[in-house]
Design a protein around this motif. Structure first.
Motif, PDB file in Angstrom:
ATOM      1  N   VAL A  69      29.187  30.968  83.070  1.00 18.85           N
ATOM      2  CA  VAL A  69      27.761  30.675  83.168  1.00 18.85           C
ATOM      3  C   VAL A  69      27.493  29.469  84.062  1.00 18.85           C
ATOM      4  O   VAL A  69      26.438  29.390  84.713  1.00 18.85           O
ATOM      5  CB  VAL A  69      27.150  30.489  81.758  1.00 18.85           C
ATOM      6  N   ALA A  70      28.425  28.546  84.148  1.00 21.13           N
ATOM      7  CA  ALA A  70      28.224  27.373  85.007  1.00 21.13           C
ATOM      8  C   ALA A  70      28.261  27.768  86.476  1.00 21.13           C
ATOM      9  O   ALA A  70      27.530  27.207  87.299  1.00 21.13           O
ATOM     10  CB  ALA A  70      29.291  26.322  84.716  1.00 21.13           C
ATOM     11  N   ALA A  71      29.084  28.752  86.808  1.00 21.64           N
ATOM     12  CA  ALA A  71      29.227  29.161  88.207  1.00 21.64           C
ATOM     13  C   ALA A  71      28.165  30.167  88.633  1.00 21.64           C
ATOM     14  O   ALA A  71      27.794  30.238  89.803  1.00 21.64           O
ATOM     15  CB  ALA A  71      30.619  29.761  88.425  1.00 21.64           C
ATOM     16  N   ASP A  72      27.659  30.963  87.677  1.00 25.83           N
ATOM     17  CA  ASP A  72      26.732  32.031  88.068  1.00 25.83           C
ATOM     18  C   ASP A  72      25.696  32.241  86.973  1.00 25.83           C
ATOM     19  O   ASP A  72      25.624  33.294  86.334  1.00 25.83           O
ATOM     20  CB  ASP A  72      27.509  33.321  88.321  1.00 25.83           C
ATOM     21  N   ALA A  73      24.855  31.218  86.770  1.00 26.05           N
ATOM     22  CA  ALA A  73      23.837  31.278  85.720  1.00 26.05           C
ATOM     23  C   ALA A  73      22.859  32.423  85.938  1.00 26.05           C
ATOM     24  O   ALA A  73      22.439  33.090  84.981  1.00 26.05           O
ATOM     25  CB  ALA A  73      23.096  29.946  85.643  1.00 26.05           C
ATOM     26  N   GLN A  74      22.471  32.676  87.183  1.00 23.73           N
ATOM     27  CA  GLN A  74      21.483  33.725  87.454  1.00 23.73           C
ATOM     28  C   GLN A  74      22.007  35.098  87.061  1.00 23.73           C
ATOM     29  O   GLN A  74      21.271  35.926  86.497  1.00 23.73           O
ATOM     30  CB  GLN A  74      21.083  33.712  88.928  1.00 23.73           C
ATOM     31  N   ALA A  75      23.274  35.363  87.340  1.00 23.43           N
ATOM     32  CA  ALA A  75      23.852  36.659  86.973  1.00 23.43           C
ATOM     33  C   ALA A  75      23.846  36.841  85.453  1.00 23.43           C
ATOM     34  O   ALA A  75      23.628  37.947  84.947  1.00 23.43           O
ATOM     35  CB  ALA A  75      25.273  36.766  87.516  1.00 23.43           C
ATOM     36  N   VAL A  76      24.078  35.752  84.711  1.00 14.55           N
ATOM     37  CA  VAL A  76      24.007  35.807  83.249  1.00 14.55           C
ATOM     38  C   VAL A  76      22.574  36.074  82.805  1.00 14.55           C
ATOM     39  O   VAL A  76      22.303  36.932  81.955  1.00 14.55           O
ATOM     40  CB  VAL A  76      24.539  34.501  82.627  1.00 14.55           C
ATOM     41  N   GLN A  77      21.626  35.327  83.380  1.00 13.53           N
ATOM     42  CA  GLN A  77      20.221  35.466  82.983  1.00 13.53           C
ATOM     43  C   GLN A  77      19.677  36.856  83.266  1.00 13.53           C
ATOM     44  O   GLN A  77      18.763  37.316  82.579  1.00 13.53           O
ATOM     45  CB  GLN A  77      19.384  34.397  83.684  1.00 13.53           C
ATOM     46  N   ASP A  78      20.218  37.542  84.242  1.00 10.43           N
ATOM     47  CA  ASP A  78      19.783  38.902  84.554  1.00 10.43           C
ATOM     48  C   ASP A  78      20.203  39.900  83.473  1.00 10.43           C
ATOM     49  O   ASP A  78      19.669  41.019  83.424  1.00 10.43           O
ATOM     50  CB  ASP A  78      20.361  39.356  85.902  1.00 10.43           C
ATOM     51  N   ARG A  79      21.140  39.504  82.608  1.00  9.07           N
ATOM     52  CA  ARG A  79      21.680  40.440  81.620  1.00  9.07           C
ATOM     53  C   ARG A  79      21.378  40.056  80.173  1.00  9.07           C
ATOM     54  O   ARG A  79      21.783  40.769  79.252  1.00  9.07           O
ATOM     55  CB  ARG A  79      23.200  40.564  81.820  1.00  9.07           C
ATOM     56  N   ILE A  80      20.681  38.926  79.975  1.00 11.72           N
ATOM     57  CA  ILE A  80      20.377  38.480  78.618  1.00 11.72           C
ATOM     58  C   ILE A  80      18.869  38.322  78.444  1.00 11.72           C
ATOM     59  O   ILE A  80      18.113  38.312  79.414  1.00 11.72           O
ATOM     60  CB  ILE A  80      21.069  37.145  78.290  1.00 11.72           C
ATOM     61  N   SER A  81      18.439  38.188  77.190  1.00  6.11           N
ATOM     62  CA  SER A  81      17.061  37.815  76.868  1.00  6.11           C
ATOM     63  C   SER A  81      17.107  36.681  75.859  1.00  6.11           C
ATOM     64  O   SER A  81      17.968  36.670  74.955  1.00  6.11           O
ATOM     65  CB  SER A  81      16.289  38.999  76.294  1.00  6.11           C
ATOM     66  N   TYR A  82      16.180  35.737  76.005  1.00  3.49           N
ATOM     67  CA  TYR A  82      16.195  34.507  75.202  1.00  3.49           C
ATOM     68  C   TYR A  82      14.810  34.269  74.623  1.00  3.49           C
ATOM     69  O   TYR A  82      13.828  34.181  75.366  1.00  3.49           O
ATOM     70  CB  TYR A  82      16.624  33.338  76.088  1.00  3.49           C
ATOM     71  N   MET A  83      14.717  34.174  73.316  1.00  2.00           N
ATOM     72  CA  MET A  83      13.458  33.848  72.639  1.00  2.00           C
ATOM     73  C   MET A  83      13.601  32.465  72.028  1.00  2.00           C
ATOM     74  O   MET A  83      14.210  32.307  70.974  1.00  2.00           O
ATOM     75  CB  MET A  83      13.153  34.886  71.553  1.00  2.00           C
ATOM     76  N   PRO A  84      13.049  31.433  72.679  1.00  2.00           N
ATOM     77  CA  PRO A  84      13.165  30.073  72.149  1.00  2.00           C
ATOM     78  C   PRO A  84      12.240  29.866  70.955  1.00  2.00           C
ATOM     79  O   PRO A  84      11.449  30.757  70.598  1.00  2.00           O
ATOM     80  CB  PRO A  84      12.740  29.203  73.339  1.00  2.00           C
ATOM     81  N   GLN A  85      12.338  28.687  70.337  1.00  2.00           N
ATOM     82  CA  GLN A  85      11.533  28.406  69.146  1.00  2.00           C
ATOM     83  C   GLN A  85      10.046  28.535  69.426  1.00  2.00           C
ATOM     84  O   GLN A  85       9.293  29.007  68.584  1.00  2.00           O
ATOM     85  CB  GLN A  85      11.847  26.999  68.626  1.00  2.00           C
ATOM     86  N   ARG A  86       9.606  28.052  70.569  1.00  2.00           N
ATOM     87  CA  ARG A  86       8.179  28.138  70.924  1.00  2.00           C
ATOM     88  C   ARG A  86       8.023  29.098  72.103  1.00  2.00           C
ATOM     89  O   ARG A  86       7.936  28.683  73.244  1.00  2.00           O
ATOM     90  CB  ARG A  86       7.640  26.745  71.268  1.00  2.00           C
ATOM     91  N   PHE A  87       8.000  30.367  71.768  1.00  2.00           N
ATOM     92  CA  PHE A  87       7.932  31.380  72.824  1.00  2.00           C
ATOM     93  C   PHE A  87       6.555  31.324  73.484  1.00  2.00           C
ATOM     94  O   PHE A  87       5.528  31.219  72.818  1.00  2.00           O
ATOM     95  CB  PHE A  87       8.183  32.771  72.247  1.00  2.00           C
ATOM     96  N   GLY A  88       6.537  31.443  74.816  1.00  2.00           N
ATOM     97  CA  GLY A  88       5.311  31.232  75.578  1.00  2.00           C
ATOM     98  C   GLY A  88       4.440  32.455  75.727  1.00  2.00           C
ATOM     99  O   GLY A  88       4.478  33.127  76.770  1.00  2.00           O
ATOM    100  N   LEU A  89       3.657  32.780  74.700  1.00  5.13           N
ATOM    101  CA  LEU A  89       2.651  33.825  74.851  1.00  5.13           C
ATOM    102  C   LEU A  89       1.428  33.246  75.557  1.00  5.13           C
ATOM    103  O   LEU A  89       1.114  32.057  75.422  1.00  5.13           O
ATOM    104  CB  LEU A  89       2.230  34.359  73.477  1.00  5.13           C
ATOM    105  N   TYR A  90       0.718  34.091  76.285  1.00  3.42           N
ATOM    106  CA  TYR A  90      -0.536  33.688  76.926  1.00  3.42           C
ATOM    107  C   TYR A  90      -1.672  34.125  76.009  1.00  3.42           C
ATOM    108  O   TYR A  90      -2.003  35.317  75.931  1.00  3.42           O
ATOM    109  CB  TYR A  90      -0.625  34.304  78.320  1.00  3.42           C
ATOM    110  N   GLU A  91      -2.264  33.166  75.300  1.00  2.00           N
ATOM    111  CA  GLU A  91      -3.159  33.487  74.192  1.00  2.00           C
ATOM    112  C   GLU A  91      -4.465  34.129  74.641  1.00  2.00           C
ATOM    113  O   GLU A  91      -5.107  34.835  73.857  1.00  2.00           O
ATOM    114  CB  GLU A  91      -3.421  32.231  73.355  1.00  2.00           C
ATOM    115  N   ASP A  92      -4.888  33.889  75.897  1.00  2.00           N
ATOM    116  CA  ASP A  92      -6.118  34.517  76.391  1.00  2.00           C
ATOM    117  C   ASP A  92      -5.885  35.946  76.872  1.00  2.00           C
ATOM    118  O   ASP A  92      -6.850  36.686  77.105  1.00  2.00           O
ATOM    119  CB  ASP A  92      -6.729  33.691  77.522  1.00  2.00           C
ATOM    120  N   LEU A  93      -4.626  36.311  77.032  1.00  2.00           N
ATOM    121  CA  LEU A  93      -4.299  37.681  77.453  1.00  2.00           C
ATOM    122  C   LEU A  93      -4.118  38.565  76.222  1.00  2.00           C
ATOM    123  O   LEU A  93      -3.708  38.103  75.151  1.00  2.00           O
ATOM    124  CB  LEU A  93      -3.027  37.705  78.292  1.00  2.00           C
TER     125      LEU A  93
END
Length: 589
Positions: free
Chosen positions: A77-101
């Motif tokens: 992951v240190a050498a190729d973070a983007q390739a990892v991010q293309d294959r995973i999904s991450y839901m953090p504690q404060r997930f960013g919903l757009y409340e007006d949408l």
């Protein structure tokens, strides 16, 4: 990634941060080595500040470790973070919903961000909307969803593409038991159907118990790892349930047992009794109980977790500090025989929507009173009206003898309030927060420094006066929020989900403080989604759809839910039964 290889491999992982305000280095992770299995759910648990979120962010490629090796789906992951991010999904504690949408617009936005092909979207959206039961609400703005529905929408947005690894950081914080169960059903279906690998950080030990492997982090180090069965093993033969004497509240027996730290590792109210972990060789007589008051029970994961942490000495200093406070005789009730809080036919409308529908109850002086209900039930609206933060549409609300229709400002001077997110100023120090809020509560002259000094000692904040509130660990921020709420010595303390996201150890210490405060005559009104915490309350109400469904002591509410001597219920079972039965009757009408 080769078949059968771990989804995540961490070897000697280290991550530290510079705390410039305190002029020190914080070691968030120190030499952590662990594997996350492919096609299964793996849990990260540990006290606040253990390093769970830091580990998650490293796996997601959002941070880089200073030392060690981290491979995700076979990639460095240190050498190729983007390739990892293309294959995973991450839901953090404060997930960013757009409340007006709307719900649909949020899904469309995240599909655009992840470049999900148009031909795949309809199938994926239909699947996710059906799975989360949000198909009926696609046009509703996200800001008008209940807390549980927002979490389900956040999970759906996270899954608009099919990931190989799903990272969930405290996905059920602030979510009621019904919504929590629904979220878990969704995740488990994905694991079974798609062989999805899931890494979950959670404060709920019953959730960790459903995982294949559990890793316990503590102060940045891996304290223990294994299956739930293996982590329960240290508490085998040491767990029991104690029945209080006639007329004795479970929380009183719990306090007595915790005072015997040489004999009791942990104790917590459960179903009108007290579940405890005793030390080896300790019997009923050594605990001051008769033999028929104590019966052995099998260990849970939480028991193994608590024994692990207690044996390290964690939380013992705080327990001793609270012990001194609770040793004093209870203060006489305040007031002139009138209730501390009186509510009659209380109604709150938002346009055509009725959030609170003719609610009636009262709260006695010195009582711990719980407001419970699913997300969107109306309890937070009720809570805000009683705090004087929101006017009622109709009905009576009297707090500390004052009618909130005529004297909201005067009533607010006689109450303390601790918000769910702790309304502290992150950039101000502990001392500056106390001074600011003390002034806001009308404390001046010598009285202000006297009260500041008192709460600094009471809540173990000495030595932290110069620390910015935003840089304090969650448990310490909680203590500061409590200190701020009690600066002006209020008659009534309102606590809005004060233990949301807290680990079991922190929750134990918090409730020892609350029971100590109630013993001094302070009235406490609390909202919570931890149903076990209802057992600390003298009485509770359960609301749903704005209506009051149950009112009484925890034992009375459990009986309303169908408890019998032969069929004991815990409060979560009682809560779910009462809410589901009420909804079924409403649908049938």
């Amino acid at each position: 990634m080769s078949a059968g290889a771990p989804a995540v491999q961490a070897r000697g992982l280290c991550k530290s941060f510079e705390d410039r305000a305190a002029r020190r280095t914080v070691h968030a992770l120190s030499g952590v080595t662990l594997d996350v299995a492919h096609g299964a759910i793996t849990a990260l648990v540990g006290p606040d500040g253990a390093g769970k979120t830091t580990f998650m962010r490293l796996v997601a490629g959002l941070m880089r470790a200073q030392a060690g090796e981290l491979r995700v789906l076979g990639l460095d992951v240190a050498a190729d973070a983007q390739a990892v991010q293309d294959r995973i999904s991450y839901m953090p504690q404060r997930f960013g919903l757009y409340e007006d949408l709307s719900v649909q617009e949020n899904l469309d936005l995240y599909a655009d961000l992840h470049a999900v092909p148009r031909e795949e979207r309809r199938r994926r959206f239909d699947e996710l909307l059906h799975m989360t039961d949000l198909a009926r609400f696609t046009t509703r703005p996200a800001g008008k969803l209940s807390g549980g529905m927002k979490q389900k929408l956040g999970l759906a947005c996270t899954l608009v593409r099919s990931p190989e690894l799903l990272l969930l950081d405290e996905p059920t914080v602030g979510v009621d038991p019904l919504s929590r169960r629904e979220l878990w059903d969704i995740v488990q279906r994905l694991v079974e159907r798609e062989r999805l690998s899931v890494l979950l950080a959670t404060s709920y030990m019953d959730e960790a118990e459903r995982c294949s492997q559990v890793h316990v982090l503590h102060e940045g180090r891996l304290l223990a790892a294994g299956s739930p069965e293996a982590l329960r093993a240290p508490a085998q033969g040491l767990c029991a349930v104690a029945t209080p004497a006639a007329g004795e509240p479970a929380r009183t027996l719990q306090a007595r047992l915790l005072d015997r730290a040489d004999r009791v590792v942990d104790a917590v109210p459960q179903g009108g009794e007290v579940r405890l972990i005793h030390r080896p060789g300790v019997d009923a007589a050594a605990l001051g109980l008769s033999p028929d008051q104590l019966r052995p029970v099998p260990p849970r994961l939480e028991d193994g977790f608590m024994r692990l942490l207690r044996e390290r000495g964690d939380g013992q200093a705080e327990a001793n500090a609270v012990e001194i406070e609770t040793s004093a005789s209870p203060a006489p009730p305040r007031g002139d025989g009138q209730p501390a809080i009186e509510v009659q036919d209380l109604v709150r409308r938002f346009g055509d929507f009725v959030a609170v529908d003719r609610t009636t109850f009262s709260v006695r002086h010195g009582e711990i009173f719980g407001l419970l209900g699913p997300n969107g039930a109306g309890k937070t609206t009720t809570f805000r009206m009683l705090c004087g933060l929101l006017p009622a549409s109709s009905g009576l609300a009297r707090v500390a003898g004052l009618d909130l229709r005529r004297a909201r400002a005067a009533a607010r001077q006689r109450i303390g309030y601790v918000a769910q997110k702790f309304s502290l100023y992150a950039n101000l120090s502990v001392h500056e927060n106390l001074r600011f809020f003390g002034g806001a509560y009308g404390l001046h002259g010598r009285r202000l420094p006297q009260r500041m000094d008192a709460v600094l000692g009471q809540f173990q904040l000495r030595g932290l006066e110069a620390q910015p509130a935003g840089q304090l660990p969650g448990g310490v921020r909680q203590r500061l929020a409590m200190a701020v709420g009690l600066l002006h010595e209020p008659e009534i303390l309102f606590l809005d989900e004060p233990t949301s996201g807290a680990d079991p150890l922190a929750r134990r210490g918090f409730w020892r403080r609350i029971t100590a405060l109630a013993a001094t005559g302070i009235t406490v009104v609390v909202t919570t989604h931890f149903m076990e915490e209802a057992e600390y309350c003298d009485r509770i109400v359960i609301q749903d759809g704005g209506r009051l469904l149950a009112l009484g002591t925890p034992a009375e509410v459990r009986r309303q839910a169908g408890e019998t001597p032969a069929r004991r219920l815990d409060m979560e079972q009682a809560f779910i039964s009462i809410v589901e039965n009420a909804r079924a009757l409403k649908e049938a009408a």
